[in-house]
Design a protein around this motif. Structure first.
Motif, PDB file in Angstrom:
ATOM      1  N   LEU A 176      58.329 -23.720  11.229  1.00  0.00           N
ATOM      2  CA  LEU A 176      57.711 -24.252  10.008  1.00  0.00           C
ATOM      3  C   LEU A 176      57.312 -23.159   9.024  1.00  0.00           C
ATOM      4  CD1 LEU A 176      56.165 -26.727   8.558  1.00  0.00           C
ATOM      5  CD2 LEU A 176      54.183 -25.787   9.678  1.00  0.00           C
ATOM      6  N   ARG A 177      57.766 -23.303   7.808  1.00  0.00           N
ATOM      7  CA  ARG A 177      57.237 -22.460   6.746  1.00  0.00           C
ATOM      8  C   ARG A 177      56.655 -23.403   5.705  1.00  0.00           C
ATOM      9  NH1 ARG A 177      56.925 -17.940   8.277  1.00  0.00           N
ATOM     10  NH2 ARG A 177      59.069 -17.296   8.350  1.00  0.00           N
ATOM     11  N   ILE A 228      52.912 -16.925  10.451  1.00  0.00           N
ATOM     12  CA  ILE A 228      52.991 -17.219  11.884  1.00  0.00           C
ATOM     13  C   ILE A 228      53.552 -18.613  12.116  1.00  0.00           C
ATOM     14  CG2 ILE A 228      51.565 -17.560  13.934  1.00  0.00           C
ATOM     15  CD1 ILE A 228      49.631 -15.510  12.456  1.00  0.00           C
ATOM     16  N   THR A 229      54.548 -18.714  13.005  1.00  0.00           N
ATOM     17  CA  THR A 229      55.120 -20.029  13.301  1.00  0.00           C
ATOM     18  C   THR A 229      54.908 -20.418  14.762  1.00  0.00           C
ATOM     19  OG1 THR A 229      57.247 -19.018  13.836  1.00  0.00           O
ATOM     20  CG2 THR A 229      56.950 -19.754  11.581  1.00  0.00           C
ATOM     21  N   GLU A 235      50.216 -29.039  12.180  1.00  0.00           N
ATOM     22  CA  GLU A 235      49.060 -29.513  11.410  1.00  0.00           C
ATOM     23  C   GLU A 235      48.088 -28.367  11.143  1.00  0.00           C
ATOM     24  OE1 GLU A 235      50.338 -31.071  14.038  1.00  0.00           O
ATOM     25  OE2 GLU A 235      51.199 -32.799  12.980  1.00  0.00           O
ATOM     26  N   ASP A 236      47.883 -27.519  12.177  1.00  0.00           N
ATOM     27  CA  ASP A 236      46.949 -26.400  12.004  1.00  0.00           C
ATOM     28  C   ASP A 236      47.460 -25.413  10.961  1.00  0.00           C
ATOM     29  OD1 ASP A 236      45.148 -27.399  13.727  1.00  0.00           O
ATOM     30  OD2 ASP A 236      45.704 -26.124  15.430  1.00  0.00           O
ATOM     31  N   ILE A 237      48.769 -25.140  11.005  1.00  0.00           N
ATOM     32  CA  ILE A 237      49.345 -24.211  10.034  1.00  0.00           C
ATOM     33  C   ILE A 237      49.093 -24.723   8.617  1.00  0.00           C
ATOM     34  CG2 ILE A 237      51.514 -23.284   9.115  1.00  0.00           C
ATOM     35  CD1 ILE A 237      52.548 -23.222  12.021  1.00  0.00           C
ATOM     36  N   ASN A 242      46.148 -24.889   3.542  1.00  0.00           N
ATOM     37  CA  ASN A 242      45.442 -25.764   2.626  1.00  0.00           C
ATOM     38  C   ASN A 242      44.043 -25.228   2.311  1.00  0.00           C
ATOM     39  OD1 ASN A 242      46.240 -28.190   1.325  1.00  0.00           O
ATOM     40  ND2 ASN A 242      44.508 -29.189   2.326  1.00  0.00           N
ATOM     41  N   GLY A 243      43.375 -24.740   3.348  1.00  0.00           N
ATOM     42  CA  GLY A 243      42.029 -24.201   3.187  1.00  0.00           C
ATOM     43  C   GLY A 243      42.019 -23.034   2.215  1.00  0.00           C
TER      44      GLY A 243
END
Lengths: 357, 182
Positions: A176-177, A228-229, A235-237, A242-243
């Motif tokens: 995921l990127r 990091i993938t 969801e955490d990524i 998002n944060g």
């Protein structure tokens, strides 16, 4: 072709529609890397394997077309004109790598261009979802749906320990990127960006210019994405990114307010000077155009200019790239000819809005 | 020599591209090179720098070196049966040859992955449905357990109790499903 029609055809949904926080966040993108279990990765695969993969994708589309995001169309890289390839890159629908270095490459595109699937790039399959504004969760959800659809037809390379297996070890795990494109003129004008970028890097996120690795931040547009993938859930990524993005949004907003308080007239002057350049220039380079477009967009967001639509920055940033200009002109243009074309296109586009008044 | 792009300014940048054995000479002035450069820069260049970096990173890693020495002593090079890639080749290229490489090089990988993914070396994200519910549940339990730890540290005992009950139900299902499979 009239400019209006050209724009309507050229613009993807992320460029024309507004999303959450779209005064600062231009677009959110999710990319998932996947590979067939039993084929060699594109760095090593044979011509036959490459063809077999494309054939398999065509079969899947025939068998069960996934139409939630509109009809899909398959384009083979070796059948697309060089100019059209460049346009697809400029619209962020395919990577430069697929356009230039993947002879067996192909891409599946949906009508509104929110979903694209690159085939035989660095990995066999790269699912990409591009949404306007800050919509990482929505984009991830869409990418997961596409992934589930493909997964019901393909055995992806996966093991319990390493997750989804990818050609490059930097993508393994989730593959995921997640990336967010942001317009941050306030942080640049207040010179906070140099302090902020290293801090973001420390959080395992990468900051880049608008056209990915190695490109500079044209028009104060930055791309922020995860590095990091592995070892974190999808969801955490997205939540972590998002944060950080939300933080940046509020910093950018307060920078703009501070500018309004301390140097209102200077800012207004800057905005209208740039507007003047754009509406009167006869020759303009990419860089200057990007700078002026950024100023004008800031002027729109801050209420100095009220007769222009917000998405004009997104739209013109893309439409004034070399590939698009040449497509609009209908043939190859040399650099100096492009600068003239670019000026003409921008003037005409701005005039379209003035005529509406 | 005059720039081939604008045919106006003198060319300042000369280079030869060789793609699949086909040679192309390119002569550009600084201005056109800059415009075109945006396309060039991120097509080939970056891959190389990344590979170099990865190779450097692997070479300074003592655990990998040790393993290299070991394999040298045994006089056999680890080679993937799926694509015939060897570990030294992987280090040089920075890319795996096929999905099977991960299994072949699994002993060598943890230090590499840890460096690339800030200390992580094992997946905790999505699981393909075809792999089956067993792993799904197991992963879910693992995730909940780490969540439980965090909640206890934050002294959120009410929520923690809820999570604990959830883990219990899942674990019941897990032992049930594995028995069912036997």
């Amino acid at each position: 072709m009239s400019l209006e029609r050209f724009i309507n055809q050229a613009v993807s949904s992320w460029m024309s529609e507004e999303g959450p926080d779209s005064d600062i966040v231009l677009s959110s993108r999710i990319r998932l890397a996947r590979n067939f279990e039993n084929f060699k990765f594109p760095t090593l695969f044979s011509h036959e394997e490459a063809q077999a993969i494309i054939k398999k994708m065509e079969d899947i589309m025939q068998e069960s077309n996934f139409t939630k995001y509109g009809q899909m169309e398959l384009l083979k890289i070796d059948e697309i004109q060089p100019l059209q390839k460049r346009v697809l890159v400029e619209k962020h629908l395919i990577s430069p790598n697929l356009a230039e270095e993947s002879p067996y490459g192909a891409v599946l595109l949906t009508e509104n261009e929110e979903v694209s699937i690159m085939i035989n790039e660095e990995d066999h399959i790269r699912i990409q979802c591009l949404f306007p504004g800050l919509q990482l969760t929505e984009a991830l959800e869409a990418a997961n749906e596409v992934d589930d659809w493909l997964e019901s037809h393909i055995h992806f390379g996966y093991d319990e320990k390493h997750g989804y297996l990818t050609s490059c070890p930097t993508n393994v795990g989730t593959g995921l990127r997640a990336s967010v494109m942001m317009h941050l003129p306030g942080l640049i004008l207040t010179q906070q960006i140099n302090r902020i970028i290293p801090a973001i890097n420390q959080l395992g996120l990468v900051v880049r210019g608008i056209y990915g690795e190695g490109s500079e931040a044209l028009g104060n547009i930055f791309q922020i994405s995860n590095q990091i993938t592995l070892g974190k859930s999808e969801e955490d990524i997205c939540r972590d990114l998002n944060g950080v993005v939300s933080q940046l949004i509020s910093q950018e907003r307060s920078a703009r307010e501070a500018l309004r308080k301390t140097s209102n007239i200077q800012l207004e002057d800057r905005v209208f000077r740039s507007y003047g350049v754009l509406s009167n220039c006869r020759i303009i380079e990419t860089k200057e155009a990007a700078k002026c477009l950024s100023d004008v967009r800031l002027g729109i967001d801050m209420g100095y200019i009220d007769h222009l639509p917000k998405n004009i920055l997104n739209e013109l940033m893309i439409l004034t790239q070399p590939g698009f200009l040449q497509q609009y002109a209908g043939g190859h243009l040399r650099a100096n000819e492009r600068d003239i074309r670019r000026a003409a296109l921008i003037r005409e586009r701005l005039k379209m809005e003035q005529d509406k008044m | 020599m005059i720039c081939q792009e604008c045919n106006q300014r003198p060319a300042a940048l000369h280079f030869t591209k060789i793609i699949n054995g086909e040679k192309t000479e390119v002569n550009l002035c600084e201005k056109c090179a800059q415009e075109k450069g945006e396309m060039f820069m991120f097509t080939g260049g970056n891959g190389f720098t990344f590979n170099n970096l990865l190779a450097g990173l692997l070479n300074i890693d003592p655990s990998v070196q040790k393993q290299n020495q070991n394999t040298f002593h045994q006089e056999e090079v680890l080679q993937c049966s799926g694509c015939s890639m060897t570990f030294p080749q992987f280090i040089k290229v920075g890319r795996f040859g096929c999905a099977h490489c991960y299994e072949t090089f699994k002993e060598q990988l943890p230090p590499v992955l840890r460096r690339l993914h800030s200390g992580n070396w094992s997946h905790s994200g999505k699981i393909p449905k075809r792999i089956g519910g067993g792993i799904h549940l197991k992963k879910q339990v693992e995730n909940l357990k780490s969540e439980l730890k965090e909640l206890i540290q934050q002294e959120e005992f009410e929520k923690a109790a809820q999570i604990r009950d959830e883990i219990r139900t899942l674990e019941k299902g897990l032992s049930g499903s594995s028995k069912g499979g036997e």
